[in-house]
Design a protein around this motif. Structure first.
Motif, mmCIF file in Angstrom:
data_model
loop_
_atom_site.group_PDB
_atom_site.id
_atom_site.type_symbol
_atom_site.label_atom_id
_atom_site.label_comp_id
_atom_site.label_asym_id
_atom_site.label_seq_id
_atom_site.Cartn_x
_atom_site.Cartn_y
_atom_site.Cartn_z
ATOM 1 N N TYR A 180 0.825 -1.213 0.000
ATOM 2 C CA TYR A 180 0.000 0.000 0.000
ATOM 3 C C TYR A 180 0.861 1.267 0.000
ATOM 4 O O TYR A 180 0.551 2.250 -0.663
ATOM 5 C CB TYR A 180 -0.935 -0.017 1.207
ATOM 6 C CG TYR A 180 -1.842 1.177 1.290
ATOM 7 C CD1 TYR A 180 -2.934 1.294 0.417
ATOM 8 C CD2 TYR A 180 -1.620 2.189 2.217
ATOM 9 C CE1 TYR A 180 -3.770 2.402 0.473
ATOM 10 C CE2 TYR A 180 -2.454 3.297 2.281
ATOM 11 C CZ TYR A 180 -3.526 3.397 1.417
ATOM 12 O OH TYR A 180 -4.342 4.489 1.468
ATOM 13 N N ALA A 181 1.958 1.228 0.749
ATOM 14 C CA ALA A 181 2.831 2.411 0.866
ATOM 15 C C ALA A 181 3.688 2.631 -0.377
ATOM 16 O O ALA A 181 4.236 3.708 -0.572
ATOM 17 C CB ALA A 181 3.723 2.268 2.092
ATOM 18 N N ARG A 182 3.803 1.613 -1.212
ATOM 19 C CA ARG A 182 4.655 1.675 -2.406
ATOM 20 C C ARG A 182 6.054 2.214 -2.078
ATOM 21 O O ARG A 182 6.577 3.118 -2.729
ATOM 22 C CB ARG A 182 4.000 2.528 -3.504
ATOM 23 C CG ARG A 182 2.904 1.792 -4.257
ATOM 24 C CD ARG A 182 2.429 2.536 -5.479
ATOM 25 N NE ARG A 182 3.482 2.902 -6.407
ATOM 26 C CZ ARG A 182 4.077 2.055 -7.238
ATOM 27 N NH1 ARG A 182 3.763 0.783 -7.228
ATOM 28 N NH2 ARG A 182 5.016 2.487 -8.067
#
Length: 205
Positions: free
Chosen positions: A40-42
């Motif tokens: 999600y945070a990439r």
């Protein structure tokens, strides 16, 4: 409109030693490559972190004793830039299933899949509304396509097709997955816990 035209990916599956993988990573240095985890945070990783992640993944399978405190995981989206082009590759670990005792084995042999889309999305609009088609990526991202071929050609030069035998009803029938493996990786895998556990025979040592 044929949306399936130019769909799919150019791809290559491989398993090579970490030092060999480092030489492939070097090819990305001139392309301002960015490696992002697909969480999600990439989160972005530099080349050293990518190398360490691959090394950990590789050592899990090359070890003579299986680690139970770690699950192998190597997944990155890779953006590369060259001149006016920017495009993305994808690299992720996959498993190579094999038969054991009349069913699929609980574990799988390792490989990394690197892929590049065949299509380039073109957004269009007509009286019915908006839609899109996929055009041949080679026409729109020729430098990126050439670079992907450079990467895969370098991997092909240091590898050969993985061939191995597994215990199954056909008495050690040879398995021929679409995976390439280096000579040194064959040596390591042949002494690994997964080969010992399932009595596999890796060919071409």
């Amino acid at each position: 409109m044929d949306k399936l035209k130019n769909s799919g990916f150019y791809k290559l599956k491989f398993f090579i030693r970490p030092e060999e993988f480092k030489s492939i990573l070097k090819l990305f240095e001139t392309k301002q490559a960015q490696f992002h985890l697909t969480n999600y945070a990439r989160a972005e990783h530099d080349q050293n972190q990518v190398y360490e992640a691959y090394q950990t993944f590789y050592q899990y399978f090359a070890a003579e004793e299986k680690r139970n405190d770690y699950h192998p995981f190597f997944v990155y989206s890779i953006t590369v830039a060259s001149n006016q082009e920017s495009s993305g590759f994808f690299a992720r670990n996959e498993g190579v299933p094999f038969p054991y005792g009349g069913q699929w084995a609980q574990d799988e042999l390792p490989c990394i899949l690197i892929s590049f889309p065949k299509g380039f999305q073109i957004n269009l609009e007509d009286e019915k509304g908006k839609y899109y088609i996929y055009e041949d990526i080679r026409d729109y991202k020729p430098l990126s396509y050439t670079f992907f071929n450079e990467i895969t050609d370098s991997i092909k030069k240091m590898t050969k097709p993985l061939r191995f035998s597994a215990h199954d009803a056909d008495a050690m029938k040879e398995q021929k997955p679409s995976v390439r493996i280096s000579h040194d990786a064959i040596q390591d895998l042949s002494k690994s816990w997964i080969v010992s556990k399932y009595g596999l025979v890796i060919h071409g040592k």
